[in-house]
Design a protein around this motif. Structure first.
Motif, mmCIF file in Angstrom:
data_model
loop_
_atom_site.group_PDB
_atom_site.id
_atom_site.type_symbol
_atom_site.label_atom_id
_atom_site.label_comp_id
_atom_site.label_asym_id
_atom_site.label_seq_id
_atom_site.Cartn_x
_atom_site.Cartn_y
_atom_site.Cartn_z
ATOM 1 N N UNK A 83 -9.563 -6.310 4.745
ATOM 2 C CA UNK A 83 -8.566 -5.155 5.339
ATOM 3 C C UNK A 83 -6.985 -5.876 5.437
ATOM 4 N N UNK A 84 -6.129 -5.124 4.530
ATOM 5 C CA UNK A 84 -4.827 -5.741 4.858
ATOM 6 C C UNK A 84 -3.984 -4.225 4.902
ATOM 7 N N UNK A 85 -2.462 -4.340 5.286
ATOM 8 C CA UNK A 85 -1.734 -3.250 5.138
ATOM 9 C C UNK A 85 -0.366 -3.911 4.503
ATOM 10 N N UNK A 86 0.289 -3.114 3.889
ATOM 11 C CA UNK A 86 1.582 -3.515 3.267
ATOM 12 C C UNK A 86 2.656 -2.258 3.420
ATOM 13 N N UNK A 87 3.573 -2.602 3.489
ATOM 14 C CA UNK A 87 5.113 -1.627 3.500
ATOM 15 C C UNK A 87 4.936 -0.627 2.180
ATOM 16 N N UNK A 88 5.118 0.738 2.560
ATOM 17 C CA UNK A 88 4.973 1.273 1.561
ATOM 18 C C UNK A 88 5.716 1.412 0.411
ATOM 19 N N UNK A 89 7.091 0.767 0.529
ATOM 20 C CA UNK A 89 7.904 0.400 -0.888
ATOM 21 C C UNK A 89 7.374 -0.584 -1.637
ATOM 22 N N UNK A 90 6.577 -1.351 -1.181
ATOM 23 C CA UNK A 90 5.841 -2.439 -1.837
ATOM 24 C C UNK A 90 5.415 -2.066 -3.363
ATOM 25 N N UNK A 91 6.096 -2.903 -4.488
ATOM 26 C CA UNK A 91 5.553 -2.546 -5.651
ATOM 27 C C UNK A 91 4.337 -2.700 -6.155
ATOM 28 N N UNK A 92 3.601 -3.149 -5.406
ATOM 29 C CA UNK A 92 2.031 -3.558 -5.493
ATOM 30 C C UNK A 92 1.446 -2.086 -5.851
ATOM 31 N N UNK A 93 1.743 -1.272 -4.964
ATOM 32 C CA UNK A 93 0.879 0.046 -4.724
ATOM 33 C C UNK A 93 0.620 0.557 -6.081
ATOM 34 N N UNK A 94 1.934 0.708 -7.106
ATOM 35 C CA UNK A 94 1.856 1.466 -8.294
ATOM 36 C C UNK A 94 0.773 0.527 -9.361
ATOM 37 N N UNK A 95 0.652 -0.838 -9.088
ATOM 38 C CA UNK A 95 -0.199 -1.409 -9.706
ATOM 39 C C UNK A 95 -1.602 -1.287 -9.452
ATOM 40 N N UNK A 96 -1.860 -1.250 -8.158
ATOM 41 C CA UNK A 96 -3.209 -1.098 -7.535
ATOM 42 C C UNK A 96 -3.613 0.320 -7.887
ATOM 43 N N UNK A 97 -2.818 1.417 -8.029
ATOM 44 C CA UNK A 97 -3.252 2.684 -8.355
ATOM 45 C C UNK A 97 -3.754 2.705 -9.770
ATOM 46 N N UNK A 98 -3.004 2.087 -10.739
ATOM 47 C CA UNK A 98 -3.302 2.105 -11.895
ATOM 48 C C UNK A 98 -4.669 1.001 -12.390
ATOM 49 N N UNK A 99 -4.846 -0.065 -11.504
ATOM 50 C CA UNK A 99 -5.938 -0.612 -11.698
ATOM 51 C C UNK A 99 -6.399 -1.195 -10.407
ATOM 52 N N UNK A 100 -7.483 -0.910 -9.784
ATOM 53 C CA UNK A 100 -7.775 -1.244 -8.431
ATOM 54 C C UNK A 100 -8.518 -2.599 -8.397
ATOM 55 N N UNK A 101 -8.950 -3.302 -9.455
ATOM 56 C CA UNK A 101 -9.657 -4.610 -9.572
ATOM 57 C C UNK A 101 -8.254 -5.692 -9.263
ATOM 58 N N UNK A 102 -8.517 -6.434 -8.178
ATOM 59 C CA UNK A 102 -7.705 -7.443 -7.701
ATOM 60 C C UNK A 102 -8.228 -8.590 -7.330
ATOM 61 N N UNK A 103 -7.537 -9.692 -6.986
ATOM 62 C CA UNK A 103 -7.940 -11.023 -6.549
ATOM 63 C C UNK A 103 -7.120 -11.271 -5.048
#
Length: 215
Positions: free
Chosen positions: A53-73
């Motif tokens: 479990x993590x949380x990040x600021x809403x403006x973080x650019x990672x959100x767009x990438x996660x929504x495009x591909x939810x597979x992460x490391x």
């Protein structure tokens, strides 16, 4: 992450214990847009069985990438030290013939991400994180309708990372003779750089469990 047989975790309990022993900060890596480098985000995390479990600021650019591909490391490292070449020279050879290396522990989680935007769900995620990081409960209630967290919840997004694979590495020269590993741990303790003591502790802990390494 490449793992030699002698560097592999001895069992799941080893990496779980290491994570629980205060290693709760890591690097989230997500796939960037086509033609661009991956995005990385350093952050604290909590672990619950097979979920991070993590949380990040809403403006973080990672959100767009996660929504495009939810597979992460997600990667956690610690207890690391540089080991100079003379410490690793074989008996009867010049010290300058020794080849240096790095000692470290690393746990790499492959995960599938789920974004959490519901205010109540985000508040619950924060409560679970606070139970880990501030177990004394010395904080205001975390609820969408109460200050100070209520007015701050819209500025963050939560992230649940469901673990699909774990790769754990404890690189402490376990394939070297017992005498060599014992001497290296002693040298680390004597050198006394910031992470030398915990690195020596990991080497001795592995030594106690494995003794001479056998393929």
């Amino acid at each position: 992450m490449f793992i030699q047989p002698w560097d592999a975790a001895l069992d799941d309990a080893e990496w779980k214990t290491w994570i629980a022993d205060g290693h709760d900060f890591g690097i989230l890596s997500v796939n960037g847009p086509p033609g661009q480098a991956p995005l990385t985000v350093p952050t604290h995390f909590t672990i619950d069985d097979r979920t991070l479990l993590i949380h990040l600021a809403r403006p973080n650019p990672a959100w767009k990438a996660i929504e495009a591909d939810p597979n992460v490391t997600f990667t956690v490292t610690g207890d690391y030290a540089f080991i100079p070449g003379p410490w690793r020279a074989k008996p009867g050879t010049p010290p300058t013939d020794g080849v240096p290396t790095s000692y470290y522990a690393a746990v790499q989680f492959t995960c599938r991400a789920t974004v959490i935007d519901n205010p109540d769900a985000k508040a619950e995620l924060l409560r679970r994180q606070m139970a880990h990081f501030q177990p004394d409960g010395d904080h205001a209630p975390i609820a969408p309708d109460q200050p100070p967290y209520g007015r701050m919840l819209p500025g963050i997004r939560g992230l649940r990372l469901d673990i699909t694979e774990v790769r754990a590495k404890f690189k402490y020269d376990d394939h070297k003779p017992v005498e060599h590993r014992t001497e290296t741990a002693h040298r680390l303790t004597e050198r006394g750089r910031p992470l030398d003591a915990p690195t020596a502790g990991q080497q001795l802990r592995r030594l106690e469990r494995t003794g001479p390494w056998k393929p």
